[in-house]
Design a protein around this motif. Sequence first.
Motif, mmCIF file in Angstrom:
data_model
loop_
_atom_site.group_PDB
_atom_site.id
_atom_site.type_symbol
_atom_site.label_atom_id
_atom_site.label_comp_id
_atom_site.label_asym_id
_atom_site.label_seq_id
_atom_site.Cartn_x
_atom_site.Cartn_y
_atom_site.Cartn_z
ATOM 1 N N ALA A 1 0.638 4.435 7.036
ATOM 2 C CA ALA A 1 0.640 5.223 8.271
ATOM 3 C C ALA A 1 -0.759 5.310 8.864
ATOM 4 O O ALA A 1 -0.949 5.187 10.083
ATOM 5 C CB ALA A 1 1.188 6.624 7.992
ATOM 6 N N LEU A 2 -1.771 5.488 8.010
ATOM 7 C CA LEU A 2 -3.153 5.531 8.483
ATOM 8 C C LEU A 2 -3.582 4.187 9.051
ATOM 9 O O LEU A 2 -4.363 4.117 10.009
ATOM 10 C CB LEU A 2 -4.070 5.949 7.326
ATOM 11 C CG LEU A 2 -5.565 6.064 7.633
ATOM 12 C CD1 LEU A 2 -5.823 7.181 8.651
ATOM 13 C CD2 LEU A 2 -6.360 6.328 6.358
ATOM 14 N N ASN A 3 -3.038 3.127 8.485
ATOM 15 C CA ASN A 3 -3.403 1.773 8.901
ATOM 16 C C ASN A 3 -2.897 1.421 10.295
ATOM 17 O O ASN A 3 -3.316 0.417 10.873
ATOM 18 C CB ASN A 3 -2.862 0.765 7.888
ATOM 19 C CG ASN A 3 -3.779 -0.420 7.713
ATOM 20 O OD1 ASN A 3 -4.942 -0.405 8.121
ATOM 21 N ND2 ASN A 3 -3.275 -1.464 7.105
ATOM 22 N N MET B 1 0.837 -1.197 0.000
ATOM 23 C CA MET B 1 0.000 0.000 0.000
ATOM 24 C C MET B 1 0.877 1.254 0.000
ATOM 25 O O MET B 1 2.047 1.203 0.366
ATOM 26 C CB MET B 1 -0.917 -0.001 1.227
ATOM 27 C CG MET B 1 -1.845 -1.193 1.313
ATOM 28 S SD MET B 1 -2.854 -1.194 2.833
ATOM 29 C CE MET B 1 -3.664 -2.798 2.675
ATOM 30 N N PRO B 2 0.324 2.397 -0.423
ATOM 31 C CA PRO B 2 1.090 3.656 -0.360
ATOM 32 C C PRO B 2 1.508 3.980 1.070
ATOM 33 O O PRO B 2 0.880 3.536 2.040
ATOM 34 C CB PRO B 2 0.092 4.690 -0.903
ATOM 35 C CG PRO B 2 -0.907 3.921 -1.680
ATOM 36 C CD PRO B 2 -1.003 2.573 -1.043
ATOM 37 N N ASP B 3 2.576 4.762 1.197
ATOM 38 C CA ASP B 3 3.122 5.071 2.516
ATOM 39 C C ASP B 3 2.097 5.768 3.409
ATOM 40 O O ASP B 3 1.993 5.460 4.603
ATOM 41 C CB ASP B 3 4.368 5.947 2.368
ATOM 42 C CG ASP B 3 5.526 5.193 1.722
ATOM 43 O OD1 ASP B 3 5.497 3.953 1.763
ATOM 44 O OD2 ASP B 3 6.435 5.844 1.185
#
Length: 368
Positions: free
Chosen positions: A314-316, A308-310
């Motif tokens: 971070a949100l994850n 996934m995108p960075d």
Amino acid sequence: MFQRIWSLIIKELLASARDPQTRWVVLFSPPFLLVFYAFAITQEISSVTLGVYTQDRGVEARELISRFEGSPTFEEILYLRRDADIAAAIDSRSVDLVLRIGPDFSRQLERGEPANVQLILDGRASNAAQILAGYSGRIVQDFNEDQATALGVPTLTKVVTRVWYNPNLDPLWSAVPALFAVLTAIVGFMVSALSIARERELGTFEQLLVSPLRPTEILIGKAVPALMIALASATAMLILGWLVLDVPLRGSLLLLYASMIIYLAAIIGIGLFISSLAATQQQAIIGLFIYMMPAVLLSGYATPVANMPDWLQALNESNPIMHFIVISKAVYMKDAPAELFFHHTWPMAVIAVVTLTAGAWLFRRRVS
């Protein structure tokens, strides 16, 4: 205080036990779904139809085709007569992939020259295409090594594969740990999200408000039964996966249950927050669905989080399901060190504190 909370806990457990829908959804369906989904949701590809278009009738070409025919992955071989039939076969899904062999394939191999074959896959199912490409690549690689040995040509590179943690590549060993984490979350969500909404819908919420119970005590009395029921359901799934599905448990059960309690505290906090917002059980289920869909899809259950995108990774970090899937796989597949548990447990503890505090604040505002 403790006597009042204990009475509410007993009342919640009895209400869940007497409700036939709750018994099925919470107690019996998760173990059933674990077995059902473990066999249904798997990355293993089988019963594949292979299309073959060959312009070479030589011995080497026939030998390569026989390797595909002898593979248990390919159930049916469909021979194509013309080059134009390839596009039609892929487009109509008559075949899953096509092996195309050129006219000089055998001749080039007999001279010791490199010879190419073409694999044409259906990219509409990208995951299946990648897996089939890997299967086919291994067959062609084994064929190349045997040809090099027969011609007396040294094989410059030989791949020796060794799979850690799942040596037989059993798909159940990969599917069950993630399913266990997701289904445990669903139980915690369902019990907690429906608890306060059910009281409002049945008209008994006002009785709780006029009782000696304070709002914080009501929330504790709702959260603890949800935690107990979710732990009981998780234990049943652990036993079922171990004894029936034959998935090993290599890690520490003590660390698993310690992290699971924190995980469920975070899940129940989110469920109580949704339940405090909802006026009916239907609204609570809708709110639960809105949260669960992105939470499960971003958890690493279907696709690796590393892909996934960075910013999404971070949100994850605020997704408790993602953290517990890592812990669950660590317990099932290997004996992970305590540092790994701590690395993924402390974010869940922060999430639990935030969600439970937010749920208590919202509940007090709604009843004041």
